[in-house]
Design a protein around this motif. Structure first.
Motif, PDB file in Angstrom:
ATOM      1  N   ASN A 307     -17.468   7.301  12.710  1.00 29.13           N
ATOM      2  CA  ASN A 307     -17.979   6.113  12.022  1.00 29.13           C
ATOM      3  C   ASN A 307     -18.913   6.483  10.880  1.00 29.13           C
ATOM      4  O   ASN A 307     -19.737   5.697  10.451  1.00 29.13           O
ATOM      5  N   ILE A 333     -10.781   0.335  11.950  1.00 27.03           N
ATOM      6  CA  ILE A 333     -11.501   1.164  10.968  1.00 27.03           C
ATOM      7  C   ILE A 333     -12.200   0.257   9.954  1.00 27.03           C
ATOM      8  O   ILE A 333     -11.566  -0.625   9.363  1.00 27.03           O
ATOM      9  N   HIS A 334     -13.501   0.513   9.760  1.00 30.42           N
ATOM     10  CA  HIS A 334     -14.252  -0.385   8.881  1.00 30.42           C
ATOM     11  C   HIS A 334     -14.903   0.326   7.696  1.00 30.42           C
ATOM     12  O   HIS A 334     -15.433  -0.324   6.809  1.00 30.42           O
ATOM     13  N   ASN A 335     -14.881   1.670   7.688  1.00 30.49           N
ATOM     14  CA  ASN A 335     -15.547   2.378   6.579  1.00 30.49           C
ATOM     15  C   ASN A 335     -14.559   2.695   5.448  1.00 30.49           C
ATOM     16  O   ASN A 335     -14.451   3.841   4.985  1.00 30.49           O
TER      17      ASN A 335
END
Ligand SMILES: C[S@@+](CC[C@H](N)C(=O)[O-])C[C@H]1O[C@@H](n2cnc3c(N)ncnc32)[C@H](O)[C@@H]1O
Length: 465
Positions: A307, A333-335
């Protein structure tokens, strides 16, 4: 077209996909997945749809050679729906074992009845398919039984279909056209590969390109361990094994594997799985993925980052970036920032520099022809130099965006040197700040995965005194 029980007819769905792939230049696999998701086809019919569409596209050249031989009308004068119905019928007659010959013929004739509605077209379809069927001598001949190669068509796994008539070119006089027709590849590509890899290797690659590729899964370690995922497959009676970090599933279509919507895995070839690792990602890196869609490698890079850090996923196609977005969401997935733009434009939309850059360049796809079934017929020899020019300009843009001491990986799923070593050699000749840290190229192989190339470049710090 629905059949008598008002269910979608699988061959009708197949013939429409085949025509759309040719006319709209879309990817066969994407269209098959779309149709399977939208239709009321049973699992068995979805598998048949996949088999028919991929099989007819892969074997188009021998199928058209058979049609030309048994037809009294030139190929380019045959009504398009009739031509597609003939290809579908002949594919089942010559290449498949499960479907009775009479069913293969009758279903194609029925398609023409529905789609063309002319008795001459129906009669013609019936006549060509019956003539081909009557000409078959042995549908399962082994290599030592072949006495005349002009009467023999390679099917798969060293099984041939032999005919009473000499239909194919004489290999003693026209070797490249014999190989092109029997193994269904464009003749220019066969010539190219023979001069580089020799006849034996070329035939081996062509045989692999005509088989359904293995399904490799990259387990999303952020959501489930490989051991837990294997247990989940086992619970559903799906046989699976591991090769390195990949899970290989046998005899199953992707839509039947549990956990897709939940993002438990990404379908990715074992060769493609090497690329993100090759980039030597470190936690907290800022990474630019310059040709990112549909996000196979973006999501893999994210796994190496955990992360931490951030990924900029750039692609020229807004439509394919939508898939990247969906894949990132599915995989949790957020990045990632999604950016639409042209990576070959030296005024790329970034003011910052990056620790790591991946250029998974648009290419001829000659290393992945078993997967990208339509690619061999779309590609022209002259495209290779055009692609090389685009790849080189993307590399130049990427190089200008890399931090000192950063790594850039250039990769393709092509096996043509102009798109691989040729690009890197030219680049290295003009950019003394870069060194070639590592390089790998691999040919398509049933067990080892797709063919392709990757090179890792390092940008050295330049001190000014
Ligand atoms: C080999 S695919 C990338 C596959 C992706 N890296 C993955 O692992 O899922 C090449 C991509 O390059 C994109 N592309 C083609 N020309 C481009 C350009 N000039 N700038 C940016 N992207 C481009 C295509 O839209 C395509 O999505």
């Amino acid at each position: 077209m629905k059949n008598s029980s008002h269910k979608t007819d699988v061959r009708y769905a197949g013939i429409r996909v085949l025509r759309e792939v040719d006319e709209k230049e879309v990817f066969a696999q994407e269209l098959i997945s779309e149709r399977c998701a939208q239709s009321d086809l049973s699992k068995r019919d979805k598998n048949l749809l996949t088999e028919l569409v991929n099989g007819v596209i892969r074997h188009r050249l021998p199928l058209d050679t058979l049609i030309s031989f048994f037809s009294n009308i030139p190929l380019n004068k045959i009504e398009p729906w009739v031509l597609y119905a003939l290809r579908v019928g002949l594919y089942q007659i010559a290449y498949l074992d499960r479907i009775p010959l009479s069913a293969a013929i009758n279903t194609s004739v029925a398609l023409v009845k529905k789609l063309v509605r002319r008795t001459d077209a129906v009669r013609f379809t019936n006549a060509v398919l019956r003539a081909a069927e009557r000409s078959i001598q042995n549908k399962s001949a082994c290599e030592p039984e072949i006495t005349d190669l002009q009467k023999a068509l390679y099917r798969r796994k060293n099984i041939w279909c032999t005919f009473h008539h000499p239909i194919f070119p004489d290999p003693a006089k026209h070797l490249t056209s014999f190989l092109a027709i029997n193994y269904s590849h464009p003749e220019w590509l066969i010539k190219r590969w023979i001069s580089r890899y020799g006849k034996e290797k070329t035939v081996e690659m062509c045989k692999a390109n005509n088989l359904a590729p293995r399904v490799f899964l990259r387990v999303n370690q952020g959501k489930i361990s490989t051991r837990e995922f294997l247990a989940l497959l086992d619970k559903d009676g799906i046989s699976a094994r591991t090769i390195n970090t990949a899970v290989v599933v046998e005899n199953i279509a992707v839509f039947e594997i549990p956990g897709f919507a939940e993002g438990l895995f990404f379908v990715q070839d074992i060769s493609a799985m090497k690329v993100a690792e090759f980039l030597k990602i470190e936690k907290s890196n800022t990474v630019l993925d310059m040709c990112a869609a549909p996000g196979g490698k973006t999501t893999h890079i994210a796994e190496f980052l955990g992360n931490t850090g951030w990924i900029y996923a750039l692609d020229i196609s807004a439509k394919r970036l939508q898939l990247t977005k969906e894949n990132c969401l599915r995989m949790g997935i957020h990045n990632v920032s999604i950016v639409c733009g042209d990576a070959s434009d030296e005024k790329a939309p970034f003011r910052m520099k990056f620790d790591r850059i991946l250029i998974d360049a648009p290419c001829s796809n000659t290393g992945v022809l078993s997967r990208r079934v339509e690619a061999r017929w779309r590609l022209k020899e002259s495209d290779i130099n055009k692609l090389a020019a685009l790849q080189y300009s993307i590399l130049k843009t990427g190089a200008s965006l890399l931090k000192s001491n950063g790594y850039l990986v250039y990769s393709t799923c092509s096996i043509e040197p102009e798109e691989n070593q040729g690009i890197i050699k030219k680049f290295m000749g003009s950019e003394p700040q870069f060194s070639l840290d590592a390089e790998e190229h691999y040919l398509p192989d049933m067990d080892k995965g797709d063919g392709g190339y990757m090179a890792r470049l390092c940008k050295r710090q330049v001190y000014s005194y």
